[in-house]
Design a protein around this motif. Structure first.
Motif, mmCIF file in Angstrom:
data_model
loop_
_atom_site.group_PDB
_atom_site.id
_atom_site.type_symbol
_atom_site.label_atom_id
_atom_site.label_comp_id
_atom_site.label_asym_id
_atom_site.label_seq_id
_atom_site.Cartn_x
_atom_site.Cartn_y
_atom_site.Cartn_z
ATOM 1 N N PHE A 2 0.853 -1.227 0.153
ATOM 2 C CA PHE A 2 0.061 0.031 0.081
ATOM 3 C C PHE A 2 0.886 1.344 -0.108
ATOM 4 N N THR A 3 0.775 1.930 -0.992
ATOM 5 C CA THR A 3 1.535 3.300 -1.053
ATOM 6 C C THR A 3 0.644 4.443 -0.762
ATOM 7 N N ARG A 4 1.019 5.243 0.083
ATOM 8 C CA ARG A 4 0.369 6.443 0.601
ATOM 9 C C ARG A 4 0.209 7.481 -0.510
ATOM 10 N N ALA A 5 -1.016 8.222 -0.242
ATOM 11 C CA ALA A 5 -1.058 9.427 -1.083
ATOM 12 C C ALA A 5 -0.353 10.526 -0.764
ATOM 13 N N ALA A 6 -0.267 11.553 -1.445
ATOM 14 C CA ALA A 6 0.950 12.596 -0.970
ATOM 15 C C ALA A 6 0.659 13.438 0.275
ATOM 16 N N ASN A 12 -6.625 2.437 6.430
ATOM 17 C CA ASN A 12 -7.778 2.241 7.144
ATOM 18 C C ASN A 12 -7.955 0.763 7.407
ATOM 19 N N LEU A 13 -7.659 0.087 8.523
ATOM 20 C CA LEU A 13 -7.524 -1.402 8.617
ATOM 21 C C LEU A 13 -9.117 -1.731 8.490
ATOM 22 N N GLY A 14 -9.797 -0.920 9.075
ATOM 23 C CA GLY A 14 -11.240 -1.316 9.098
ATOM 24 C C GLY A 14 -12.154 -1.258 7.854
ATOM 25 N N SER A 15 -11.363 -0.866 6.745
ATOM 26 C CA SER A 15 -11.980 -0.674 5.334
ATOM 27 C C SER A 15 -11.261 -2.025 4.379
ATOM 28 N N VAL A 16 -10.608 -2.920 4.975
ATOM 29 C CA VAL A 16 -9.978 -3.931 4.427
ATOM 30 C C VAL A 16 -10.998 -5.121 4.105
ATOM 31 N N ILE A 17 -11.402 -5.561 3.010
ATOM 32 C CA ILE A 17 -11.963 -6.737 2.776
ATOM 33 C C ILE A 17 -11.176 -7.644 2.106
ATOM 34 N N ALA A 57 -7.465 6.444 5.377
ATOM 35 C CA ALA A 57 -8.201 7.292 6.460
ATOM 36 C C ALA A 57 -8.872 8.337 5.880
ATOM 37 N N THR A 58 -8.898 8.827 4.743
ATOM 38 C CA THR A 58 -9.618 9.878 4.221
ATOM 39 C C THR A 58 -10.754 9.352 3.459
ATOM 40 N N GLY A 59 -10.910 7.812 3.539
ATOM 41 C CA GLY A 59 -11.802 7.346 2.650
ATOM 42 C C GLY A 59 -11.564 7.043 1.172
ATOM 43 N N ARG A 60 -10.534 7.270 0.695
ATOM 44 C CA ARG A 60 -9.958 7.035 -0.632
ATOM 45 C C ARG A 60 -9.764 5.564 -1.083
ATOM 46 N N ALA A 61 -10.459 5.143 -2.130
ATOM 47 C CA ALA A 61 -10.136 3.694 -2.471
ATOM 48 C C ALA A 61 -8.691 3.770 -3.171
ATOM 49 N N THR A 62 -8.136 2.624 -3.406
ATOM 50 C CA THR A 62 -6.830 2.701 -4.027
ATOM 51 C C THR A 62 -7.110 2.866 -5.340
ATOM 52 N N GLU A 63 -6.094 3.447 -6.106
ATOM 53 C CA GLU A 63 -6.210 4.178 -7.424
ATOM 54 C C GLU A 63 -6.240 2.929 -8.488
#
Length: 588
Positions: A2-6, A12-17, A57-63
């Motif tokens: 997982f590469t962070r955005a700028a 967000n571990l709670g978002s992982v499916i 953490a901001t709710g953005r899905a991976t690109e």
């Protein structure tokens, strides 16, 4: 990874499916490196692809959306050449029940839907039909949603989209593939999942050259389509199938896609990804390869390799259809490369193979085999050899001299089911001749380097003249003695292919050829096989020269099919004795 955005937002571990196959899996996450890891043990043999969805953490899905990694659990890493590829022509293969649709006006027997569906095909899977045949991969006719109603075709008749080659949507499944309240979408999912449980790969038929006039993209993106139609023809001129394959249209209601439009290329690739990830398919059969610009085939290869071929993982197979005749290997090879199609169907071999049963002998076949060997190089192990498909008359009908009849101006189904209507306890002389020739041809097909293709119904000698007569409904139930004899022979050959490393992956060397006798070896490291085919009408005794370079001196071979004889290479020679119309596969 997982590469962070700028802005540096963390995962967000709670978002992982995360799932492996159908199992939900927990993950571990290293905040320092961004590495996500998961573990699951005790998986049964079959396919268990990995899917991971995450947000920061901001709710953005991976690109790049869902992480999708094809994963197989199997004792031996799979190769597409390991066993039979079976072509399920869905509407004509097996009826699984009521689909809720009725007939279309204006059609005649053979040009309308006949009721075959994926519910019926799955029943064949459940019964072990494909396992018995030694099938390792299944090519499904197109599963796209096709138009209702009928449209003009050859001989002034009306056709429906029963074949699947008239898509009206980029991401929708034909609901006729379901039955008994099961939708087409669900039937497709269940068929593929069941096939994977049996260790069988699935190829979807990918129609990229054209769409039907009712397709959604025509209204949404008219700029993706070429100029006014120029119907493809066999006549000389600007619309010839071969001289202008990209410019001509198949017919006026099938607009050609123009892949010089970058947005269309991107849409097509996105659609292909959707089919792979939604249904977990293993490859595509690419329809009408020579009728498209190289850009789409090369882009498709790159995208599939990038997304679905993890290092050391399974190959995503792209096999193309380029309909050519004898000597057409260079045209076929023009589309095959590590950066384009994995392989193609070896059309130049089709009619020389059929020459086994139509009196041409082995020399024309051996000459065409040599051309294929010279032109394809290493890619020969990805070229699929076959003796029938949905675009040519059935082989058994070709041998009876009936294939030239027009099924519309005579009686549809004029060509008799010569192997179907006979006795269940005896065979006529004609039936024996046809079964011997069909089985001999299958012996050749199943011992070639690339994936051997079996068109539905050829395993029982299903009859049929040209399209659509070559697409008769597959008979299920009791078989005549001729049908059963042929089926048993095909099954035996397929099982030998499935279980022998030399036949699956070995290099081929011609050892002997004349009009009636054809002998060649397949060698993969220490594994070796020698195939001998004899179509003469008297017993043949021959000392077959074995080149020293093959390293077979002193090697003892056993007849794999009969198991009742052996032969040893001695003095760079192998002595064989073959009865009329007998084939033998010697293995170590």
């Amino acid at each position: 990874q997982f590469t962070r955005a700028a802005d540096g937002a963390t995962l967000n571990l709670g978002s992982v499916i995360a799932t492996v196959g159908t199992e939900d899996v927990g993950v571990d996450y290293d905040t320092a490196t961004g590495q996500i890891s998961l573990s699951l043990t005790g998986l049964l043999p079959g396919k268990h692809s990995i899917r991971i969805e995450v947000q920061d953490a901001t709710g953005r899905a991976t690109e790049n959306g869902e992480v999708f990694v094809p994963l197989w659990v199997e004792d031996v890493p799979f190769d597409w050449a390991d066993g039979l590829m079976y072509f399920v022509f869905t509407d004509r293969f097996r009826d699984g029940g009521d689909d809720g649709f009725g007939p279309n006006a204006g059609t005649i027997d053979g040009t309308d839907w006949m009721g075959g569906d994926l519910v019926g095909a799955k029943a064949a899977l459940d019964e072990g039909y494909f396992d018995e045949l030694g099938v390792r991969s299944i090519w499904l006719s197109p599963v796209y949603d096709n138009p209702e109603g009928s449209f003009g075709g050859s001989f002034n008749n009306q056709y429906t989209g029963y074949h699947g080659y008239w898509p009206v949507g980029g991401r929708s499944v034909e609901d006729r593939w379901g039955a008994n309240g099961v939708s087409g979408d669900q039937a497709l999912r269940e068929f593929i999942d069941t096939a994977h449980e049996h260790g069988i790969r699935i190829l979807l038929d990918s129609v990229l050259n054209h769409v039907h006039q009712d397709h959604e993209y025509i209204t949404e993106h008219p700029e993706w389509f070429g100029a006014a139609p120029c119907a493809c023809t066999s006549d000389p001129g600007e619309c010839n199938w071969d001289s202008n394959p990209i410019g001509c249209w198949f017919t006026d209601y099938l607009p050609d896609l123009d892949y010089r439009q970058p947005a269309l290329v991107e849409q097509t690739l996105a659609d292909a990804e959707w089919w792979v990830q939604t249904y977990d398919v293993d490859g595509f059969r690419v329809d009408a390869a020579k009728h498209m610009d190289h850009v789409i085939l090369r882009s498709l290869r790159l995208r599939m390799a990038e997304r679905y071929e993890a290092p050391g993982g399974p190959e995503f197979y792209l096999v193309g259809e380029t309909f050519v005749g004898a000597g057409g290997q260079w045209t076929i090879n023009d589309y095959v490369a590590p950066y384009e199609l994995s392989g193609q169907y070896d059309f130049p071999l089709l009619y020389p193979i059929r020459g086994i049963g139509t009196g041409a002998g082995f020399r024309p076949l051996a000459n065409e085999v040599q051309t294929s060997t010279d032109v394809y190089g290493d890619a020969i192990h990805r070229m699929s050899v076959f003796l029938g498909n949905h675009d040519v008359g059935r082989y058994v009908t070709d041998m009876t001299g009936c294939d030239g009849y027009d099924p519309y101006t005579t009686l549809f189904n004029y060509c008799p089911d010569v192997l179907m209507d006979g006795s269940s306890s005896s065979m006529t002389g004609q039936e024996w001749d046809l079964v011997n020739a069909m089985a001999m041809s299958f012996a050749f097909v199943t011992t070639q380097p690339g994936p051997p293709l079996l068109y539905y119904g050829d395993e029982i000698g299903l009859a049929g003249a040209g399209d659509p007569d070559n697409r008769r409904l597959m008979p299920w139930g009791s078989r005549s003695m001729a049908q059963q004899t042929l089926f048993d022979r095909v099954t035996a050959l397929a099982q030998v292919r499935r279980g022998n490393r030399a036949l699956q992956r070995g290099d081929r060397t011609e050892l002997w050829v004349d009009d009636d006798l054809y002998v060649y070896s397949r060698i993969d490291g220490v594994d070796a096989a020698i195939v001998a085919l004899h179509i003469g009408n008297s017993t043949r005794n021959e000392a077959i020269p074995i080149p020293t370079a093959l390293g077979l001196e002193g090697v003892a071979f056993t007849d794999t099919l009969a198991g009742n004889r052996s032969a040893t290479v001695s003095g760079d020679s192998l002595n064989i004795t073959l009865d009329p119309w007998e084939y033998v596969i010697f293995t170590q």
